[in-house]
Each structure stands twice: as C-alpha cells, then as structure tokens.
Scaffold this active site. Structure first.
Site, PDB file in Angstrom:
ATOM      1  N   TYR A   1      -4.900   3.079   7.863  1.00 60.20           N
ATOM      2  CA  TYR A   1      -6.216   2.411   7.962  1.00 60.20           C
ATOM      3  C   TYR A   1      -6.903   2.770   9.279  1.00 60.20           C
ATOM      4  CZ  TYR A   1      -3.622  -0.164   4.482  1.00 60.20           C
ATOM      5  OH  TYR A   1      -2.853  -0.495   3.421  1.00 60.20           O
TER       6      TYR A   1
ATOM      7  N   VAL B   1       1.126  -3.910   3.722  1.00 67.73           N
ATOM      8  CA  VAL B   1       1.080  -5.238   4.343  1.00 67.73           C
ATOM      9  C   VAL B   1       2.330  -6.085   4.052  1.00 67.73           C
ATOM     10  CG1 VAL B   1      -1.444  -5.383   4.520  1.00 67.73           C
ATOM     11  CG2 VAL B   1      -0.290  -6.281   2.481  1.00 67.73           C
TER      12      VAL B   1
ATOM     13  N   SER C   1       0.794  -1.243   0.000  1.00 67.86           N
ATOM     14  CA  SER C   1       0.000   0.000   0.000  1.00 67.86           C
ATOM     15  C   SER C   1       0.819   1.282   0.000  1.00 67.86           C
ATOM     16  CB  SER C   1      -0.923   0.026   1.209  1.00 67.86           C
ATOM     17  OG  SER C   1      -2.078  -0.698   0.903  1.00 67.86           O
TER      18      SER C   1
ATOM     19  N   TYR D   1      -3.753  -2.200 -10.335  1.00 71.20           N
ATOM     20  CA  TYR D   1      -3.672  -1.957  -8.885  1.00 71.20           C
ATOM     21  C   TYR D   1      -2.723  -2.977  -8.221  1.00 71.20           C
ATOM     22  CZ  TYR D   1      -5.018  -2.292  -3.982  1.00 71.20           C
ATOM     23  OH  TYR D   1      -4.980  -2.388  -2.609  1.00 71.20           O
TER      24      TYR D   1
ATOM     25  N   LYS E   1       0.357   3.465  -2.888  1.00 72.21           N
ATOM     26  CA  LYS E   1      -0.804   4.359  -3.019  1.00 72.21           C
ATOM     27  C   LYS E   1      -0.381   5.828  -2.935  1.00 72.21           C
ATOM     28  CE  LYS E   1      -4.007   0.830  -1.431  1.00 72.21           C
ATOM     29  NZ  LYS E   1      -4.213  -0.165  -0.447  1.00 72.21           N
TER      30      LYS E   1
HETATM   31  N1  GLU Z   1      -2.285  -5.284  -2.150  1.00 71.02           N
HETATM   32  C1  GLU Z   1      -2.822  -5.205  -0.823  1.00 71.02           C
HETATM   33  C2  GLU Z   1      -4.323  -5.403  -0.865  1.00 71.02           C
HETATM   34  O1  GLU Z   1      -4.947  -4.881  -1.705  1.00 71.02           O
HETATM   35  C3  GLU Z   1      -2.452  -3.874  -0.224  1.00 71.02           C
HETATM   36  C4  GLU Z   1      -2.915  -3.737   1.190  1.00 71.02           C
HETATM   37  C5  GLU Z   1      -1.927  -3.046   2.073  1.00 71.02           C
HETATM   38  O2  GLU Z   1      -0.733  -3.014   1.864  1.00 71.02           O
HETATM   39  O3  GLU Z   1      -2.374  -2.526   3.095  1.00 71.02           O
HETATM   40  O4  GLU Z   1      -4.880  -6.085  -0.066  1.00 71.02           O
END
Ligand code: GLU
Length: 303
Positions: free
Chosen positions: A239, A257, A63, A188, A66
C-alpha cells in the site's frame, strides 16, 4: 546460512516491539484474534524449511490472497489484463476511494482493494466455480489439501465492508466490473478469508522465488511473467508503505491486515512472518521489523 540462529537473534531484537500496534478491528471477526502471537518460516529454493515459533498456526491471509488472484488472472488474460488495472504504486491507503474516482474507475494496481475487486470480477467471468477453483489453486500451489476459507471472517467483513462496497459500486459505475456487485464482493471477501500458516505461505510463494516456469493446476506463467509479478509485489505490495518496505527490507512481498507478510528473495528463499499487531498503514509491526533484520543479518536482498 544458519537461519535458525538468525531467527533467535531477530526474536531477541523484536521483543521490545511486542506491544506496539493493534490488530485489525474494522473486521469484527479479526478483532477477536489474540494479538500476542508470532510465527515465521523460511524455505530455501533447495527445499530446506526453517520454521520458528508459531510457524504452523493458521491465520487470515487477507490481502496476501491478491497475489494468488493475480497469478490466476495473469495466466488467464496475459498482458491484456493491464487494460483493466494499472501497475503503478498507489501511494494511498489500501481502501482509498479518492484515486479511483480521479482515475475514472481504473485501479492503480492489483494489490489495492479496488484492483483485487476487479481480479475477483475477472475470475467470476472466467471460471465455472470460482470459489472452488480459487481454493483448489491455492491448495495445489502449496501442496496442502486442508486449506479452507473462514466463512465467519468473510461474512463479518461483508456485514461491515461499506468501503469495499463503495469501491465496487464506483467500479461498476465506470464499467470496470462486469458481474453482479454482490457476487464480486462476496468472492473477494472469501478470497481474503483463506487461512494459512507461515509454513504454508512460504511453501506457496516458492513458485515466485525459484524462477521456474509455473504450471499449477493448469495455470501457466512464464519466467518473464513471474518476474513481472515480483516487480508488482516490489512496487505495490505494501500500500502506501511500499517505499518504506523496499527501503527497509529490499525484497518483493505482500502484506495482509491479518498480520501476515510474505516476501521472496529470488533464487534463494521465500519467507513468511505473522504477528497480528499492525502499524497505522496496516502492516504487521513485528513482521516488518523481523524481515528488516533478516535481510540485514543475512545480507541477502535484491539490492
Ligand atoms: N479484506 C481486507 C479489506 O478488504 C483486505 C485488506 C488487507 O489485507 O490489506 O479490507
């Protein structure tokens, strides 16, 4: 500031946490990563670099990508971007569907999965070769040509990415996605699969720490836009643990993650830390603790 000495002290204090948490296993390719790894790297605005332990080991940034996607979209679309995506903390898990349904397909912010899937859609609309152009942007941002996607991780996530597929379908049903769902999802997952080291991430995030107008690969952001990106990292970067991170660390940042966390102290430094074992919210256990101690020992935070 003797960051090297501070890192030694931090390492001694966080060692008792080395078996807490577990690496992400909902993406099978990530479950194979050795969880007992730790790296950290701090880069000051004057250019000094302080690598620690596995600062040069590359890992899946997930993430954290992003933030790069947001920088590109904000540069391309300006304020009108916020018609498609909100900028409020979600207070829900990164892959939550409930809020998206209640709020009629407008993701709360760009750093939850739904928001980043919309960023992916925007980049597909705007760019001729989105995969190459995204990678080129990241390479330019950190000045390293060898950064690549990990196709095994991207495909492993696609095969098991039922929740993200549900999110993309819900977005499409509300008209928030313009392009083909499969294309949007795969792009994505590709963005999430980029691999970088702590040293490379600290270098890439310097663009958000040093408060200079940004012109990377033709993507321009003003100081004011960088301030706003940092504000979104502060309020939405972790989050449903954004409040906790703000409270404990006091810096804008973003986690993934893969176990990476990057944070910036405006006009002072950018710092990246990595350890694959995650807590129940999806944030690196040792990474959170290390950054909490960093801002405690240095007394450098934005508050
Ligand atoms: N590729 C992961 C997902 O979409 C990213 C989530 C993350 O790193 O928090 O679940």
């Amino acid at each position: 500031m003797d960051y090297q000495k501070i890192f030694d002290d931090i390492w001694e204090e966080i060692r008792p946490f080395s078996e807490k948490g577990k690496q992400a296993d909902y993406i099978p390719a990530l479950a194979k990563v050795n969880p007992d790894q730790f790296g950290m790297c701090l880069q000051t605005v004057s250019g000094d670099v302080y690598p620690y332990r596995q600062a040069d080991t590359r890992f899946s940034i997930q993430s954290i990508s992003k933030v790069f996607a947001l920088a590109m979209c904000l540069s391309l679309r300006g304020e009108s971007l916020w018609k498609r995506i909100g900028k409020e903390p979600s207070g829900t898990a990164f892959n939550s569907l409930i809020q998206l349904e209640v709020e009629k397909g407008i993701p709360r912010n760009p750093f939850i999965n739904a928001g980043a899937i919309v960023l992916s859609d925007i980049l597909i609309t705007e760019l001729v070769r989105p995969e190459e152009e995204f990678l080129h942007f990241v390479r330019e941002l950190c000045g390293t040509e060898s950064i690549v996607y990990n196709d095994e991780v991207a495909h492993s996530e696609r095969e098991h990415g039922f929740l993200n597929a549900a999110i993309a379908n819900m977005l499409k049903s509300h008209g928030t996605i313009e392009n083909d769902i499969e294309h949007v999802l795969m792009f994505y997952f590709k963005m999430c699969s980029v691999e970088m080291s702590c040293r490379e991430l600290a270098s890439a995030f310097m663009a958000f720490a040093d408060r200079r107008p940004f012109n990377i690969d033709g993507y321009r952001l003003t100081n004011s836009q960088i301030k706003r990106m940092n504000a979104v990292m502060q309020t939405c970067g972790f989050y449903d643990e954004a409040g906790e991170f703000s409270y404990l660390v006091g810096l804008p940042g973003k986690s993934g993650v893969g176990g990476g966390i990057v944070a910036i102290c405006p006009l002072k430094y950018s710092v990246a830390v990595w350890s694959p074992r995650l807590n129940s919210k999806g944030n690196s256990v040792m990474g959170m603790k290390a950054l909490e101690l960093l801002t405690t020992y240095t007394e450098e935070s934005i508050f």
